[in-house]
Design a protein around this motif. Sequence first.
Motif, PDB file in Angstrom:
ATOM      1  N   VAL A  21     146.483  65.100  23.865  1.00 21.03           N
ATOM      2  CA  VAL A  21     147.261  65.540  25.269  1.00 21.03           C
ATOM      3  C   VAL A  21     148.069  66.837  24.892  1.00 21.03           C
ATOM      4  CG1 VAL A  21     149.212  63.981  25.206  1.00 21.03           C
ATOM      5  CG2 VAL A  21     148.069  64.624  27.367  1.00 21.03           C
ATOM      6  N   PHE A  22     148.773  66.861  23.635  1.00 20.28           N
ATOM      7  CA  PHE A  22     149.768  68.083  23.243  1.00 20.28           C
ATOM      8  C   PHE A  22     149.080  69.070  22.810  1.00 20.28           C
ATOM      9  CE2 PHE A  22     152.062  63.972  21.995  1.00 20.28           C
ATOM     10  CZ  PHE A  22     152.828  63.843  23.071  1.00 20.28           C
ATOM     11  N   LEU A  23     147.562  69.198  22.436  1.00 16.09           N
ATOM     12  CA  LEU A  23     146.982  70.206  22.083  1.00 16.09           C
ATOM     13  C   LEU A  23     145.998  70.875  23.222  1.00 16.09           C
ATOM     14  CD1 LEU A  23     145.939  68.872  18.588  1.00 16.09           C
ATOM     15  CD2 LEU A  23     147.967  70.197  19.154  1.00 16.09           C
ATOM     16  N   MET A  24     145.562  70.208  23.932  1.00 16.76           N
ATOM     17  CA  MET A  24     144.608  70.530  24.996  1.00 16.76           C
ATOM     18  C   MET A  24     145.227  70.963  26.133  1.00 16.76           C
ATOM     19  SD  MET A  24     141.629  67.882  24.355  1.00 16.76           S
ATOM     20  CE  MET A  24     140.428  68.746  25.433  1.00 16.76           C
ATOM     21  N   LYS A  25     145.072  72.235  26.785  1.00 19.46           N
ATOM     22  CA  LYS A  25     145.814  72.535  27.835  1.00 19.46           C
ATOM     23  C   LYS A  25     145.029  72.074  29.165  1.00 19.46           C
ATOM     24  CE  LYS A  25     147.581  76.975  25.993  1.00 19.46           C
ATOM     25  NZ  LYS A  25     147.823  78.275  26.109  1.00 19.46           N
ATOM     26  N   ASN A  26     143.921  72.022  29.016  1.00 14.67           N
ATOM     27  CA  ASN A  26     142.982  71.853  30.456  1.00 14.67           C
ATOM     28  C   ASN A  26     142.384  70.580  30.234  1.00 14.67           C
ATOM     29  OD1 ASN A  26     143.545  74.135  31.641  1.00 14.67           O
ATOM     30  ND2 ASN A  26     141.847  75.169  30.173  1.00 14.67           N
ATOM     31  N   GLN A  27     141.900  69.785  31.435  1.00 17.11           N
ATOM     32  CA  GLN A  27     141.296  68.679  31.263  1.00 17.11           C
ATOM     33  C   GLN A  27     139.990  68.835  30.627  1.00 17.11           C
ATOM     34  OE1 GLN A  27     140.513  66.806  34.924  1.00 17.11           O
ATOM     35  NE2 GLN A  27     139.580  64.952  34.501  1.00 17.11           N
ATOM     36  N   MET A 166     144.245  62.374  28.744  1.00 13.87           N
ATOM     37  CA  MET A 166     144.050  63.739  29.310  1.00 13.87           C
ATOM     38  C   MET A 166     144.140  63.615  30.913  1.00 13.87           C
ATOM     39  SD  MET A 166     144.186  65.923  27.386  1.00 13.87           S
ATOM     40  CE  MET A 166     143.707  67.633  28.357  1.00 13.87           C
ATOM     41  N   PRO A 167     143.389  62.449  31.652  1.00 16.97           N
ATOM     42  CA  PRO A 167     143.235  62.272  33.051  1.00 16.97           C
ATOM     43  C   PRO A 167     144.585  61.868  33.459  1.00 16.97           C
ATOM     44  CG  PRO A 167     141.587  61.427  32.081  1.00 16.97           C
ATOM     45  CD  PRO A 167     142.265  61.800  30.868  1.00 16.97           C
ATOM     46  N   LEU A 168     145.260  61.137  32.757  1.00 14.11           N
ATOM     47  CA  LEU A 168     146.599  60.830  33.326  1.00 14.11           C
ATOM     48  C   LEU A 168     147.480  62.071  33.428  1.00 14.11           C
ATOM     49  CD1 LEU A 168     147.460  57.605  31.181  1.00 14.11           C
ATOM     50  CD2 LEU A 168     146.552  57.783  33.310  1.00 14.11           C
ATOM     51  N   LYS A 169     147.587  63.023  32.271  1.00 14.94           N
ATOM     52  CA  LYS A 169     148.132  64.136  32.495  1.00 14.94           C
ATOM     53  C   LYS A 169     147.890  65.265  33.861  1.00 14.94           C
ATOM     54  CE  LYS A 169     147.210  68.058  30.425  1.00 14.94           C
ATOM     55  NZ  LYS A 169     147.072  69.075  29.512  1.00 14.94           N
ATOM     56  N   THR A 170     146.431  65.123  33.949  1.00 21.75           N
ATOM     57  CA  THR A 170     145.683  66.219  35.155  1.00 21.75           C
ATOM     58  C   THR A 170     146.441  65.466  36.588  1.00 21.75           C
ATOM     59  OG1 THR A 170     143.969  64.707  35.086  1.00 21.75           O
ATOM     60  CG2 THR A 170     144.297  66.876  33.745  1.00 21.75           C
ATOM     61  N   ARG A 171     146.758  64.080  36.331  1.00 17.67           N
ATOM     62  CA  ARG A 171     147.066  63.261  37.565  1.00 17.67           C
ATOM     63  C   ARG A 171     148.679  63.360  37.629  1.00 17.67           C
ATOM     64  NH1 ARG A 171     143.293  59.075  39.745  1.00 17.67           N
ATOM     65  NH2 ARG A 171     141.358  59.444  38.440  1.00 17.67           N
ATOM     66  N   GLY A 172     149.147  64.189  37.062  1.00 12.51           N
ATOM     67  CA  GLY A 172     150.917  64.369  37.195  1.00 12.51           C
ATOM     68  C   GLY A 172     151.852  64.029  36.305  1.00 12.51           C
ATOM     69  N   GLY A 176     154.356  63.316  27.408  1.00 12.48           N
ATOM     70  CA  GLY A 176     154.870  62.449  26.536  1.00 12.48           C
ATOM     71  C   GLY A 176     154.266  61.068  27.202  1.00 12.48           C
ATOM     72  N   ARG A 177     154.439  60.840  28.218  1.00 17.80           N
ATOM     73  CA  ARG A 177     154.017  59.660  28.909  1.00 17.80           C
ATOM     74  C   ARG A 177     152.697  59.483  28.914  1.00 17.80           C
ATOM     75  NH1 ARG A 177     156.184  58.482  34.910  1.00 17.80           N
ATOM     76  NH2 ARG A 177     155.333  56.498  34.443  1.00 17.80           N
ATOM     77  N   ALA A 178     151.762  60.377  28.875  1.00 16.98           N
ATOM     78  CA  ALA A 178     150.298  60.156  28.922  1.00 16.98           C
ATOM     79  C   ALA A 178     150.114  59.840  27.689  1.00 16.98           C
ATOM     80  CB  ALA A 178     149.708  61.531  29.396  1.00 16.98           C
TER      81      ALA A 178
END
Length: 258
Positions: A21-27, A166-172, A176-178
């Motif tokens: 999640v720290f390395l990938m910008k997009n889903q 990754m989906p958690l990050k894209t959901r806002g 860090g939390r993801a």
Amino acid sequence: MDIFLGLMIPLLGTTLGAACVFLMKNQMSVQVQRMLTGFAAGVMVAASVWSLLIPAIEQSEGLGNFAFFPAAVGFWVGILFLLLLDEITPHLHQNSVEPEGPRSNLKDTTKLLLAVTLHNIPEGMAVGVVYAGALSQNGQITAAGALALSLGIAIQNFPEGAIIAMPLKTRGMSKGRAFVCGFLSGVVEPAAAVFTLAMAGLVVPALPYLLSFAAGAMMYVVVEELIPEISQGEHSNIGVISFSVGFVLMMILDVALG
């Protein structure tokens, strides 16, 4: 110490995957998710057969023509156990908009995390019961075979960690939390492994049942969750190819190291 490391290796796989999640910008694209899910399914099916069901039957050879009985019973109990967890736990599968289980006010991100956590329970149990078999020194399961399963689960946990974070990050959710949520989804594996290891130590004759129980639980996850995920949407063969790669890799690990 070797047993502790063996039980923790799968969690390392999940943690490294979640760190993506720290390395990938997009889903991740649907094709990549389908490929990783297919790979995980292949590993789990191969592990269920070579690492769990076959040793369960071999350990029951004293029953003669009924050597299949503990494996058959344990397998069905594992299926029913996961079916029960599936019914009583509110969760949301990847790429799905309809939650499963009882009605709940939980956020979709929490339900998604619970779905992956349910997925990880049988994997942890599988690692724990195989190490229990190695400790029993009955010959059917070796320490190398137990390590092979642990490594196989860790390899397929890497994409799983990424698929949950990754989906958690894209959901806002923040990166860090993801990452923490992805990590926590894997913590259940060593916990389930330790619990199963303790149970097998208390009831050694139940080992064939516990081996096949873990196999049934993993097969439930594959058929109920993973295979539908690699088959939905636009037709593609990438899921089948990835499944085959995961299956053969796990088979090689088990036979070569076991």
